[in-house]
Design a protein around this motif. Sequence first.
Motif, short mmCIF file in Angstrom:
data_model
loop_
_atom_site.label_atom_id
_atom_site.label_comp_id
_atom_site.label_asym_id
_atom_site.label_seq_id
_atom_site.Cartn_x
_atom_site.Cartn_y
_atom_site.Cartn_z
N SER A 53 0.84 -1.21 0.00
CA SER A 53 0.00 0.00 0.00
C SER A 53 0.87 1.25 0.00
N ASP A 54 1.90 1.26 0.85
CA ASP A 54 2.80 2.41 0.90
C ASP A 54 3.43 2.68 -0.47
N ALA A 55 3.87 1.61 -1.12
CA ALA A 55 4.53 1.76 -2.42
C ALA A 55 3.57 2.29 -3.47
N ILE A 56 2.33 1.84 -3.44
CA ILE A 56 1.33 2.32 -4.40
C ILE A 56 1.06 3.80 -4.18
N VAL A 57 0.90 4.21 -2.93
CA VAL A 57 0.62 5.61 -2.63
C VAL A 57 1.79 6.50 -3.02
N ARG A 114 -0.89 10.96 4.18
CA ARG A 114 -0.26 11.37 2.92
C ARG A 114 -1.30 11.47 1.81
N ILE A 115 -2.21 10.50 1.76
CA ILE A 115 -3.28 10.54 0.76
C ILE A 115 -4.14 11.78 0.95
N LEU A 116 -4.47 12.08 2.20
CA LEU A 116 -5.32 13.23 2.49
C LEU A 116 -4.63 14.55 2.15
N ASP A 117 -3.31 14.58 2.25
CA ASP A 117 -2.57 15.78 1.84
C ASP A 117 -2.77 16.07 0.35
N LEU A 118 -2.87 15.00 -0.43
CA LEU A 118 -2.96 15.14 -1.89
C LEU A 118 -4.40 15.12 -2.40
#
Length: 415
Positions: free
Chosen positions: A186-190, A216-220
């Motif tokens: 999951s980390d690598a995909i994000v 990190r997802i929410l930042d983007l």
Amino acid sequence: MGGLDYDTAKKLATGDAADRRFVASRAETQPEILYLLATDKSAEVRREIALNSSTPRQADMMLSTDVDESVRSGLASKIAALVPTLSADRVGQIERMTLQILETLARDRAAAVRGVMVAALKDLPNAPPTVIQQLARDLDASISGPVLRHSPILTDDDLLEIIAGAPEDERLCAIAERADVSVAVSDAIVQTEREAAVASLLGNASAQIREETLDRILDLAPKHEPWHAPLVRRPHLPPAAAARIAGFVTDSLVKVLESRSDLPAETRQAITQAVRQRLPAAKTGAGTGNGLVDEEEAPKERPADRARRLHKEKKLTEDTVTMALGQGDRGFVMASLALLSGLPQPIVEKIIAGQSPRGVTALCWKAKLTMRAARQVQMRLAQIPPSNVLNAREGTKYPMTDDEMKWQLEFFGVE
């Protein structure tokens, strides 16, 4: 016709195409005759040989490189169907030849042939690893996609290697849609920041996503509308994350978020607070002549006062601080950091204004926050660029020793 004796079969094998096809299709035809027909000039005859379960494996080896695609496709369906019956502890000549045929067909120039292999092997737990590895790296996403999505043979290391090769969206999405995607994958995909792949990952309820990765997802996310709906429906949303989501998605998605009965009371409360933040304040006043009933507005509690009250009530938690970060409540976060760290507010403001990743991290350590929260404070409060942010060590640990963090704080006059 009953059983096919040797003399009859031999005679028919030299007859016209219809006779040869008949002999080639019969399970009781003798192996040597089937082997002979494997080189027949008619592709239809050779296809019958390829499909025949009685064909000697040596003949199958020849047919694996046949010039006719339909012959190779027929062989692929027969040989792939044998995989569940192959014994792992018995590796004789037949098994070795069978594996060699499978490996040859997995590299076949025709996608249709490789597709037959994929349909049969994609979810088998005992599929040959070499064949699965070949198919998983196929540049044709219609071939590699189902294998990447379903094969239990592929390890996290395999998937991380494929992700590192920057595959196209369709293959990356297939990995994101696997059952029980691990934290590392999951980390690598994000980290790829590929819109379609991250959307697929968020839509996969079984995918394991760390809170730091979700942050990190929410930042983007405000810039990636396809992420909004799966974020709203994501199970087990932390309160701070739910509040942040409610701050940027459309009103219709906010309603979906508010209607979720599966979320704990704390998370639903965070959503309600975030919704109130985004609503314009009601304007009321006497003597307007607009027919509305006037309501006396209660005096609004100042951010610093609210922080002091929560601290006194022992309700000033990390979740409260990160929720306020998501809502852009800078004054409340500043006051909270001062209260939690025991440092004077001017010192806190000086550290944040300095935009030093190490200094801000040391402040968060002093306030007894986790590195997850420290990362958010660096980016959202101190406005430190993501590329310069100090990250956790070994997953969740602070990246400096206690003495190093005390030394950082001494720069700002903290004894």
